[in-house]
Design a protein around this motif. Structure first.
Motif, PDB file in Angstrom:
ATOM      1  N   SER A   1     -27.821  -6.610 -18.331  1.00  0.00           N
ATOM      2  CA  SER A   1     -28.203  -5.406 -17.593  1.00  0.00           C
ATOM      3  C   SER A   1     -26.987  -4.738 -16.955  1.00  0.00           C
ATOM      4  CB  SER A   1     -29.236  -5.754 -16.522  1.00  0.00           C
ATOM      5  OG  SER A   1     -28.721  -6.741 -15.630  1.00  0.00           O
ATOM      6  N   ALA A   2     -26.022  -5.557 -16.477  1.00  0.00           N
ATOM      7  CA  ALA A   2     -24.845  -4.981 -15.835  1.00  0.00           C
ATOM      8  C   ALA A   2     -24.016  -4.171 -16.826  1.00  0.00           C
ATOM      9  CB  ALA A   2     -24.002  -6.083 -15.212  1.00  0.00           C
ATOM     10  N   LEU A   3     -23.822  -4.706 -18.035  1.00  0.00           N
ATOM     11  CA  LEU A   3     -23.056  -3.968 -19.037  1.00  0.00           C
ATOM     12  C   LEU A   3     -23.782  -2.716 -19.492  1.00  0.00           C
ATOM     13  CD1 LEU A   3     -21.662  -6.915 -21.198  1.00  0.00           C
ATOM     14  CD2 LEU A   3     -20.350  -5.375 -19.731  1.00  0.00           C
ATOM     15  N   ALA A   4     -25.102  -2.764 -19.558  1.00  0.00           N
ATOM     16  CA  ALA A   4     -25.860  -1.572 -19.927  1.00  0.00           C
ATOM     17  C   ALA A   4     -25.674  -0.472 -18.886  1.00  0.00           C
ATOM     18  CB  ALA A   4     -27.333  -1.923 -20.088  1.00  0.00           C
ATOM     19  N   ASP A   5     -25.734  -0.825 -17.611  1.00  0.00           N
ATOM     20  CA  ASP A   5     -25.527   0.166 -16.546  1.00  0.00           C
ATOM     21  C   ASP A   5     -24.092   0.688 -16.568  1.00  0.00           C
ATOM     22  OD1 ASP A   5     -28.134  -0.312 -15.808  1.00  0.00           O
ATOM     23  OD2 ASP A   5     -27.615  -1.693 -14.182  1.00  0.00           O
ATOM     24  N   GLN A   6     -23.134  -0.215 -16.818  1.00  0.00           N
ATOM     25  CA  GLN A   6     -21.737   0.205 -16.852  1.00  0.00           C
ATOM     26  C   GLN A   6     -21.480   1.157 -18.013  1.00  0.00           C
ATOM     27  OE1 GLN A   6     -18.984  -3.057 -17.093  1.00  0.00           O
ATOM     28  NE2 GLN A   6     -17.171  -1.775 -16.805  1.00  0.00           N
ATOM     29  N   ALA A   7     -22.055   0.851 -19.189  1.00  0.00           N
ATOM     30  CA  ALA A   7     -21.866   1.724 -20.345  1.00  0.00           C
ATOM     31  C   ALA A   7     -22.490   3.091 -20.114  1.00  0.00           C
ATOM     32  CB  ALA A   7     -22.464   1.073 -21.592  1.00  0.00           C
ATOM     33  N   ALA A   8     -23.663   3.132 -19.493  1.00  0.00           N
ATOM     34  CA  ALA A   8     -24.305   4.417 -19.212  1.00  0.00           C
ATOM     35  C   ALA A   8     -23.469   5.243 -18.242  1.00  0.00           C
ATOM     36  CB  ALA A   8     -25.707   4.190 -18.657  1.00  0.00           C
TER      37      ALA A   8
ATOM     38  N   GLN B   1     -11.394   5.154 -23.976  1.00  0.00           N
ATOM     39  CA  GLN B   1     -10.987   3.801 -24.347  1.00  0.00           C
ATOM     40  C   GLN B   1     -11.792   2.755 -23.572  1.00  0.00           C
ATOM     41  OE1 GLN B   1      -6.677   4.145 -23.622  1.00  0.00           O
ATOM     42  NE2 GLN B   1      -6.337   3.735 -25.794  1.00  0.00           N
ATOM     43  N   GLU B   2     -11.982   2.979 -22.295  1.00  0.00           N
ATOM     44  CA  GLU B   2     -12.760   2.041 -21.484  1.00  0.00           C
ATOM     45  C   GLU B   2     -14.210   1.999 -21.937  1.00  0.00           C
ATOM     46  OE1 GLU B   2     -13.707   1.044 -16.770  1.00  0.00           O
ATOM     47  OE2 GLU B   2     -12.589   2.850 -17.331  1.00  0.00           O
ATOM     48  N   LEU B   3     -14.753   3.149 -22.289  1.00  0.00           N
ATOM     49  CA  LEU B   3     -16.134   3.194 -22.778  1.00  0.00           C
ATOM     50  C   LEU B   3     -16.282   2.383 -24.062  1.00  0.00           C
ATOM     51  CD1 LEU B   3     -19.031   4.282 -22.763  1.00  0.00           C
ATOM     52  CD2 LEU B   3     -18.172   6.337 -23.927  1.00  0.00           C
ATOM     53  N   ALA B   4     -15.299   2.501 -24.949  1.00  0.00           N
ATOM     54  CA  ALA B   4     -15.361   1.737 -26.203  1.00  0.00           C
ATOM     55  C   ALA B   4     -15.326   0.236 -25.922  1.00  0.00           C
ATOM     56  CB  ALA B   4     -14.210   2.138 -27.109  1.00  0.00           C
ATOM     57  N   GLN B   5     -14.509  -0.202 -24.985  1.00  0.00           N
ATOM     58  CA  GLN B   5     -14.414  -1.616 -24.672  1.00  0.00           C
ATOM     59  C   GLN B   5     -15.704  -2.135 -24.042  1.00  0.00           C
ATOM     60  OE1 GLN B   5     -12.065  -3.560 -25.643  1.00  0.00           O
ATOM     61  NE2 GLN B   5     -10.633  -2.004 -26.377  1.00  0.00           N
ATOM     62  N   VAL B   6     -16.321  -1.342 -23.182  1.00  0.00           N
ATOM     63  CA  VAL B   6     -17.581  -1.770 -22.561  1.00  0.00           C
ATOM     64  C   VAL B   6     -18.699  -1.810 -23.592  1.00  0.00           C
ATOM     65  CG1 VAL B   6     -19.328  -1.156 -20.840  1.00  0.00           C
ATOM     66  CG2 VAL B   6     -16.905  -0.999 -20.269  1.00  0.00           C
ATOM     67  N   GLN B   7     -18.732  -0.845 -24.492  1.00  0.00           N
ATOM     68  CA  GLN B   7     -19.733  -0.885 -25.565  1.00  0.00           C
ATOM     69  C   GLN B   7     -19.543  -2.119 -26.437  1.00  0.00           C
ATOM     70  OE1 GLN B   7     -19.100   2.926 -27.419  1.00  0.00           O
ATOM     71  NE2 GLN B   7     -20.643   3.959 -26.154  1.00  0.00           N
ATOM     72  N   LEU B   8     -18.291  -2.480 -26.694  1.00  0.00           N
ATOM     73  CA  LEU B   8     -18.013  -3.696 -27.457  1.00  0.00           C
ATOM     74  C   LEU B   8     -18.486  -4.928 -26.688  1.00  0.00           C
ATOM     75  CD1 LEU B   8     -16.654  -5.362 -29.700  1.00  0.00           C
ATOM     76  CD2 LEU B   8     -14.499  -5.132 -28.435  1.00  0.00           C
TER      77      LEU B   8
END
Length: 526
Positions: free
Chosen positions: A428-435, A477-484
């Motif tokens: 859930s934390a990564l989902a919120d961070q990616a959004a 770049q940060e968004l790509a890393q969080v999505q990964l």
């Protein structure tokens, strides 16, 4: 005459009864085990996932029931995993370890049974003393018999305990093979996701480099005409060099990903299974820098996975192969205590034979008077009296090994619990961070568009546009890393819950081994 013949051949019933009775008694008394009764240690974890794991819905389904063929939806990734399961060298070694443990178990099991052998001999000699007394000049002697040698009668369960330990080690290697496959599936999926992300980042770096190249050319042109300062030109040149360095770094990272994926698969990967680098469209002739970022910078083309049922912590005890492997090693250590205890008691072995002797070769198989039946029965008993404390030390070693195995089993459970809890908390934390990062990237993209527009119209200075350009690149770049990280977390959760080994893999393992390899089928071999 018949009585004399029976005495000569040794076939009196009163002589055979003790032999038969002793053999039956030995068979009846074998199998008494001195090993302590095995009891599974209590799980040193909570019965529910921690509150930090987020909202978790208990489900009767388990991730281990979801085969990797169903979990992975990308056809290229499924094909790569299928190739790896046939070619990966680590998995081959795990399978060969199973065969080694199975053979060792069969050796230990065979020690409980008597070794029956057939022996035959023939001699021809000239006994001088016999000839001097009027005997034959040359004497022949032939014998043929079947017998057992040094068969240990397992009164106190020493051999049974060793067999149980070998069986548990065999089952532990089976679980190790399953754990190796689960790790392999997860590693390939994670490396595949990294490769696709590095490919996207390479495209992003090339697109950013082209944008900054156009910006540098425009700034240099303005500098040559006295409109811009040398500071503006040097800043544009610095940003262009940063983008070029990022492109080189992403090119290297992508090559390393392909090399690692090739190692995991175990064979060269066809080009059709490697994510291709999309062609970066040339910048518009109008010179509008913002049009280069009008399309989504990071296309959503990463592999997707089916939702994973979390299940309950108790499911880990019976579904995670590494936990079952640790438990089988604990069972083996527990059985070895029985073998160490049995060393304090007498060890009884039996040697026996039954055959025929004759002075001529034909007499061995015929019923002539020259052939005599022979038998022997020789039990041996040995009792340790003084061994310098060796048996006591062996018992203490086996007990300490069992205690170590208990701690290892409990640690395996705690490690598995933590891995699942971490993956659930990160989901859930990564989902919120990616959004949030996606919203930031959209805002930065619009900010760059406005800054470029203001700069072209002379409202803002060049530093504002450069700062917006720099911020947009870093955010993407940060968004790509969080999505990964979000995608890899799903893979880690699937692995932590014991997913990656299903009925199809069990059937394939049986077919490859040419024998039943499941726990139930192996247990029947007892």
């Amino acid at each position: 005459m018949n009585s004399m013949r029976m005495n000569r051949e040794g076939l009196q019933p009163w002589r055979l009864k003790p032999v038969v009775g002793a053999a039956l008694t030995a068979l009846a008394l074998t199998g008494c085990s001195l090993a302590p009764k095995y009891e599974r240690p209590a799980a040193p974890v909570a019965t529910q996932w921690p509150a930090s794991a987020g909202a978790v819905t208990a489900s009767q389904a388990a991730a281990a029931d979801l085969a990797w063929q169903d979990f992975v939806t990308d056809p290229q990734l499924r094909e790569l995993i299928g190739k790896a399961l046939h070619n990966n060298r680590d998995l081959r070694m795990a399978i060969q370890s199973i065969e080694q443990a199975r053979a060792q178990y069969q050796i230990t099991r065979a020690n409980q049974l008597p070794t029956v052998g057939l022996s035959g001999s023939g001699t021809r000699q000239r006994p001088g003393s016999t000839y001097a007394l009027g005997g034959p000049l040359v004497a022949d002697s032939y014998s043929l018999g079947v017998g057992i040698s040094d068969w240990e009668i397992d009164f106190f369960g020493r051999l049974q305990s060793l067999k149980d330990a070998a069986l548990a080690q065999y089952l532990a290697t089976e679980e190790a093979r399953k754990a190796a496959q689960i790790s392999l599936v997860a590693n390939i999926a994670s490396t595949w996701l990294t490769l696709k992300t590095d490919t996207d980042l390479l495209v992003l770096a090339e697109r950013t480099m082209l944008t900054r190249k156009q910006s540098f050319d425009l700034t240099k042109l303005r500098f040559d005409n006295g409109v811009s300062s040398a500071l503006d030109m040097r800043q544009a040149e610095s940003l262009l060099s940063t983008a070029e360095a990022a492109r080189a770094a992403q090119t290297r990272a992508r090559a390393l990903d392909i090399n690692l994926l090739t190692l995991l698969v175990g064979e060269p990967i066809p080009d059709t299974l490697i994510p291709a680098v999309p062609t970066v469209e040339p910048l518009p002739a109008s010179g509008d820098l913002t049009q280069a970022n009008a399309a989504p910078t990071l296309p959503d083309n990463r592999a997707q996975f089916l939702p994973i049922p979390e299940g309950l912590p108790s499911d880990l005890l019976i579904r995670r192969p590494d936990i079952r492997q640790a438990e089988q090693q604990l069972i083996a250590a527990n059985a070895n205590i029985g073998a160490a205890r049995a060393a304090f008691f007498p060890r009884i072995s039996l040697t026996a034979s039954l055959g025929r002797i004759s002075s001529d070769f034909e007499g061995l198989f015929g019923g002539g008077s020259s052939g005599l039946k022979s038998w022997s029965f020789g039990p041996t008993i040995s009792l340790p009296i003084f061994d310098g404390g060796r048996n006591r030390a062996n018992l203490e070693v086996s007990q300490a090994t069992r205690d170590i195995a208990v701690s290892s089993y409990e640690k395996a459970i705690q490690t598995a619990f933590r891995e699942v809890a971490d993956a659930l908390a990160s989901r859930s934390a990564l989902a919120d961070q990616a959004a949030a990062l996606q919203r930031q990237a959209d805002a930065e993209r619009d900010r760059f568009r406005l800054a470029d527009l203001r700069y072209r119209n002379g409202v803002a200075n060049y530093l504002d546009m450069l700062d917006a350009q720099r911020s947009l690149f870093a955010t993407e770049q940060e968004l790509a890393q969080v999505q990964l990280a979000r995608q890899q977390n799903e893979v880690l959760l699937y692995k932590a819950l014991g997913g990656g080994w299903g009925p199809q893999d069990e059937a394939a393992a049986r077919e490859a081994a040419g024998q039943p390899v499941s726990r139930e089928a192996t247990a029947n071999a007892r």
